[in-house]
Design a protein around this motif. Structure first.
Motif, short mmCIF file in Angstrom:
data_model
loop_
_atom_site.label_atom_id
_atom_site.label_comp_id
_atom_site.label_asym_id
_atom_site.label_seq_id
_atom_site.Cartn_x
_atom_site.Cartn_y
_atom_site.Cartn_z
N LEU A 8 90.36 15.52 -12.38
CA LEU A 8 90.32 15.68 -13.83
C LEU A 8 91.60 15.12 -14.46
O LEU A 8 92.69 15.50 -14.07
N ILE A 9 91.43 14.22 -15.43
CA ILE A 9 92.54 13.65 -16.17
C ILE A 9 92.57 14.28 -17.57
O ILE A 9 91.59 14.18 -18.31
N GLU A 11 94.52 13.75 -20.76
CA GLU A 11 95.42 12.75 -21.33
C GLU A 11 94.81 12.23 -22.63
O GLU A 11 93.63 11.89 -22.68
N GLN A 14 93.96 6.77 -24.51
CA GLN A 14 92.81 6.20 -23.84
C GLN A 14 93.18 5.06 -22.89
O GLN A 14 92.57 4.90 -21.83
N VAL A 17 94.16 6.62 -19.68
CA VAL A 17 92.95 7.15 -19.03
C VAL A 17 92.18 6.03 -18.35
O VAL A 17 91.72 6.16 -17.21
N THR A 21 91.54 5.95 -14.40
CA THR A 21 90.14 5.99 -13.94
C THR A 21 89.84 4.83 -13.01
O THR A 21 89.20 5.00 -11.97
N ALA A 31 86.75 10.13 -11.21
CA ALA A 31 87.58 10.64 -12.30
C ALA A 31 86.71 11.15 -13.45
O ALA A 31 85.72 10.52 -13.82
N SER A 33 87.50 12.93 -17.48
CA SER A 33 88.65 12.99 -18.37
C SER A 33 88.33 13.67 -19.70
O SER A 33 87.17 13.80 -20.09
N CYS A 34 89.40 14.11 -20.36
CA CYS A 34 89.32 14.67 -21.70
C CYS A 34 90.67 14.47 -22.35
O CYS A 34 91.65 14.13 -21.68
N ARG A 35 90.75 14.71 -23.68
CA ARG A 35 91.97 14.38 -24.38
C ARG A 35 92.71 15.59 -24.96
O ARG A 35 93.78 15.44 -25.53
N GLY A 40 90.31 20.45 -21.50
CA GLY A 40 90.72 20.40 -20.11
C GLY A 40 90.47 21.71 -19.38
O GLY A 40 89.99 21.72 -18.25
#
Length: 229
Positions: A8-9, A11, A14, A17, A21, A31, A33-35, A40
């Motif tokens: 899980l990223i 960050e 983008q 990310v 990824t 991977a 991801s979320c921001r 998260g």
């Protein structure tokens, strides 16, 4: 084919990310991801990733808050990826429960090595009967330490320090964490006694204490036991 290890990223940039990824996919990881920090935490609960890569400067909450919230219910390894370079920032993140801290910019090789170390912590050394790296062997059951065939005689405090670092091999342990574990939660946070013990430990374990092979100093932060033979 086995299931890919999921990372899980968390960050908000983008471009970063996208790079992470791609790197992870090229090395066999999956991977997600979320921001934001809130996303998260929800994704960590929903997907149960093997490792979390976390930026500290998130738009909704500080990364250290994310770590503290995560540590209330999970031991998922967290590697902080941050542009914050001050020692205090590193210490704060590690004290909150992060497993590692990489300063941006970093190399692909360094990131992948830290991920491999984090994955090894999923089956931590504290569940094993012994620890070996290079010529150093620590027998937890019999309280014995050897370098090659040479028995090493440590004081009780020295042995506790070595065991604690070995049980967390590859992970930076801050001075504060070590002091609290060895001398208790109400111990004075003065690092001097810890440094004195480390000088003695290195004199007994290392061929050249000035260039240690087993226990490394993370300047201003703490110590890390080598976990790569």
């Amino acid at each position: 084919m086995g299931q890919k290890i999921q990372i899980l990223i968390i960050e908000d940039e983008q471009s970063i990310v996208n790079v992470l990824t791609s790197v992870l996919a090229n090395h066999g990881y999956r991977a997600i991801s979320c921001r934001t920090g809130k996303e998260g935490l929800m994704m960590a609960a929903s997907y149960c990733p093997s490792v979390i890569l976390l930026d500290l400067g998130l738009p909704d909450m500080d990364g250290n808050e994310v770590i503290r919230a995560l540590r209330e219910w999970s031991a998922i390894p967290v590697i902080v990826l941050s542009a914050r370079t001050q020692e205090r920032d590193k210490i704060d993140a590690l004290d909150c429960g992060a497993d590692d801290y990489i300063t941006k910019p970093f190399s692909t090789g360094e990131l992948l090595a830290r991920i491999r170390t984090a994955l090894r912590h999923i089956s931590p050394a504290r569940n094993t009967k012994s620890f070996t790296v290079g010529d150093l062997t620590i027998d937890f059951e019999n309280h014995q330490v050897k370098v090659g065939e040479r028995a090493v005689h440590l004081t009780q405090i020295e042995y506790k320090i070595v065991v604690l670092l070995a049980q967390n091999a590859g992970k930076v342990m801050t001075y504060d964490q070590l002091i609290k574990e060895i001398w208790g939660p109400y111990a004075d946070n003065n690092n001097r006694i810890l440094r004195v013990n480390m000088v003695n430990i290195r004199r007994k374990l290392e061929k050249n204490p000035a260039e240690p092979q087993y226990i490394f100093t993370e300047s201003g932060v703490g110590y890390r036991m080598n976990d790569i033979g």
